[in-house]
Design a protein around this motif. Sequence first.
Motif, short mmCIF file in Angstrom:
data_model
loop_
_atom_site.label_atom_id
_atom_site.label_comp_id
_atom_site.label_asym_id
_atom_site.label_seq_id
_atom_site.Cartn_x
_atom_site.Cartn_y
_atom_site.Cartn_z
N ALA A 1 0.83 -1.21 0.00
CA ALA A 1 0.00 0.00 0.00
C ALA A 1 0.86 1.26 0.00
CB ALA A 1 -0.93 0.01 1.21
N GLU A 2 1.99 1.22 0.69
CA GLU A 2 2.89 2.37 0.72
C GLU A 2 3.71 2.47 -0.55
OE1 GLU A 2 2.87 4.75 3.43
OE2 GLU A 2 1.01 3.58 3.53
N GLN A 3 4.00 1.33 -1.17
CA GLN A 3 4.71 1.36 -2.45
C GLN A 3 3.91 2.13 -3.50
OE1 GLN A 3 6.29 -2.36 -3.94
NE2 GLN A 3 6.67 -3.13 -1.86
N GLU A 4 2.58 2.08 -3.39
CA GLU A 4 1.74 2.80 -4.34
C GLU A 4 1.97 4.30 -4.29
OE1 GLU A 4 -2.30 1.68 -3.73
OE2 GLU A 4 -1.98 -0.43 -4.28
N LYS A 5 2.35 4.82 -3.10
CA LYS A 5 2.63 6.26 -2.98
C LYS A 5 3.89 6.66 -3.75
CE LYS A 5 0.72 6.66 1.72
NZ LYS A 5 1.07 7.04 3.12
N ILE A 6 4.76 5.68 -3.98
CA ILE A 6 6.03 5.94 -4.67
C ILE A 6 5.86 5.88 -6.18
CG2 ILE A 6 8.43 5.16 -4.91
CD1 ILE A 6 8.08 3.83 -2.14
N GLN A 7 4.86 5.12 -6.64
CA GLN A 7 4.65 4.94 -8.08
C GLN A 7 4.56 6.28 -8.79
OE1 GLN A 7 4.70 2.01 -9.52
NE2 GLN A 7 4.67 0.75 -7.66
N GLY A 8 5.24 6.40 -9.91
CA GLY A 8 5.23 7.64 -10.68
C GLY A 8 6.36 8.59 -10.35
N SER A 9 7.13 8.27 -9.31
CA SER A 9 8.31 9.09 -9.01
C SER A 9 9.31 8.97 -10.16
CB SER A 9 8.98 8.62 -7.71
OG SER A 9 8.13 8.79 -6.59
N LYS A 10 10.04 10.03 -10.39
CA LYS A 10 11.14 9.99 -11.35
C LYS A 10 12.45 9.59 -10.68
CE LYS A 10 13.62 12.71 -14.83
NZ LYS A 10 13.74 14.03 -15.51
N TYR A 11 12.55 9.99 -9.41
CA TYR A 11 13.76 9.71 -8.63
C TYR A 11 13.38 9.00 -7.34
CZ TYR A 11 15.56 13.61 -11.48
OH TYR A 11 15.90 14.44 -12.51
N ILE A 12 14.22 8.07 -6.91
CA ILE A 12 14.07 7.48 -5.59
C ILE A 12 15.44 7.37 -4.94
CG2 ILE A 12 14.20 5.06 -6.42
CD1 ILE A 12 12.19 4.38 -4.15
N VAL A 13 15.47 7.65 -3.64
CA VAL A 13 16.65 7.44 -2.82
C VAL A 13 16.30 6.34 -1.83
CG1 VAL A 13 18.30 8.46 -1.21
CG2 VAL A 13 17.29 9.86 -3.04
N LEU A 14 17.15 5.34 -1.74
CA LEU A 14 16.88 4.17 -0.90
C LEU A 14 18.15 3.76 -0.18
CD1 LEU A 14 14.33 2.41 -0.43
CD2 LEU A 14 15.22 0.85 -2.17
N ASN A 15 18.00 3.35 1.07
CA ASN A 15 19.18 2.91 1.82
C ASN A 15 19.69 1.57 1.30
OD1 ASN A 15 16.64 1.97 3.24
ND2 ASN A 15 18.14 0.80 4.40
N ILE B 1 15.21 6.53 -12.06
CA ILE B 1 16.50 6.99 -11.55
C ILE B 1 16.57 6.74 -10.05
CG2 ILE B 1 18.07 8.96 -11.28
CD1 ILE B 1 16.71 10.22 -13.72
N ALA B 2 17.60 6.02 -9.62
CA ALA B 2 17.73 5.66 -8.21
C ALA B 2 19.12 6.04 -7.69
CB ALA B 2 17.50 4.17 -8.01
N TYR B 3 19.13 6.52 -6.45
CA TYR B 3 20.37 6.80 -5.73
C TYR B 3 20.33 6.01 -4.43
CZ TYR B 3 20.70 10.81 -8.89
OH TYR B 3 20.77 11.61 -10.00
N PHE B 4 21.43 5.37 -4.08
CA PHE B 4 21.50 4.61 -2.84
C PHE B 4 22.28 5.39 -1.79
CE2 PHE B 4 21.11 1.24 -6.16
CZ PHE B 4 19.80 0.93 -5.88
N THR B 5 21.76 5.36 -0.54
CA THR B 5 22.34 6.14 0.54
C THR B 5 22.43 5.28 1.79
OG1 THR B 5 22.22 8.30 1.65
CG2 THR B 5 20.15 7.08 1.41
N HIS B 6 22.82 5.91 2.91
CA HIS B 6 23.01 5.21 4.19
C HIS B 6 23.97 4.03 3.98
CE1 HIS B 6 22.00 3.82 8.23
NE2 HIS B 6 21.35 4.98 8.40
N ILE B 7 25.11 4.35 3.38
CA ILE B 7 26.09 3.37 2.91
C ILE B 7 27.16 3.16 3.98
CG2 ILE B 7 27.81 2.92 1.12
CD1 ILE B 7 26.20 5.05 -0.58
N SER B 8 27.45 1.92 4.31
CA SER B 8 28.54 1.64 5.24
C SER B 8 29.83 1.38 4.46
CB SER B 8 28.21 0.43 6.12
OG SER B 8 28.53 -0.78 5.46
N HIS B 9 30.95 1.44 5.16
CA HIS B 9 32.23 1.17 4.52
C HIS B 9 32.32 -0.27 4.05
CE1 HIS B 9 34.65 -0.66 8.09
NE2 HIS B 9 33.37 -0.92 8.21
N GLN B 10 31.46 -1.13 4.56
CA GLN B 10 31.46 -2.54 4.19
C GLN B 10 30.97 -2.78 2.76
OE1 GLN B 10 28.87 -3.62 7.38
NE2 GLN B 10 30.52 -4.18 8.76
#
Length: 256
Positions: free
Chosen positions: A180-194, A221-230
């Motif tokens: 149900a929450e994924q539906e709120k994301i539908q149609g985005s051009k950009y997403i940032v995800l950990n 278009i996706a950008y990944f964040t909350h990145i560890s050194h691992q």
Amino acid sequence: MSPLKITFLGTGTSSGVPMIACECEVCTSLDKRDNRLRSSILVQSATTTIVVDSTPDFRYQMLRAKVKHLDAIIFTHPHKDHIAGLDDVRAYNFFSHKPMNIYANEMTQMAIIREFPYAFAESKYPGVPDIQIHAIDLEPFSVGDIDIIPILVWHMQMPVLGFRFGNFTYITDANRIDLAEQEKIQGSKYIVLNALRHEKHISHFTLGEAVAMVESLKVPIAYFTHISHQLGLHAVINQELPAGMQLAYDGLMVEC
């Protein structure tokens, strides 16, 4: 809503990062993209400036990005690496002569009041932060001319808020997003995800899980964040990612 400029203030994490003592290839890298402060973004329109989360690095992030005016801070969740820098809003209080507006759900409000009780005391010591709390839940809200849609995600068993700003969706500290929450994301051009690391984690998406989620959501278009050194070196990991996906880095700007 007017066009937005998004600046990544930090793309790193406190999770599993020894930092001072570590001599791995990431922590000793000369590539500035491997130098990460704790995760936060700056959202700016023509008239409004918002920060998502006040990390322990908040003061330096504001100085580095030369943010002279700040209208509000909105919070994803109450973990220390997302709220600890809130005391430093006092500089903005001093120059604006008004409280800093913060937006948070009930759980996060309780943690902030517990962490900074002096800012909410009936009799305040001169110079303490002046903070005005606004309660949010899953209903859309606005700050100035920026419209915001909260998105509920799960950090193991902790509810965390992601936020959609127009065609830009920002999600950190998650390992599950209900349909149900994924539906709120539908149609985005950009997403940032950990995307914490390659190995399975109890409460964060791995890089593989984050890639699969983006593919499922069909955000171009996706950008990944909350990145560890691992996770590994920025330059190496970026080459391995599917088209349209990349690691974010501190200072990256996106106009949308």
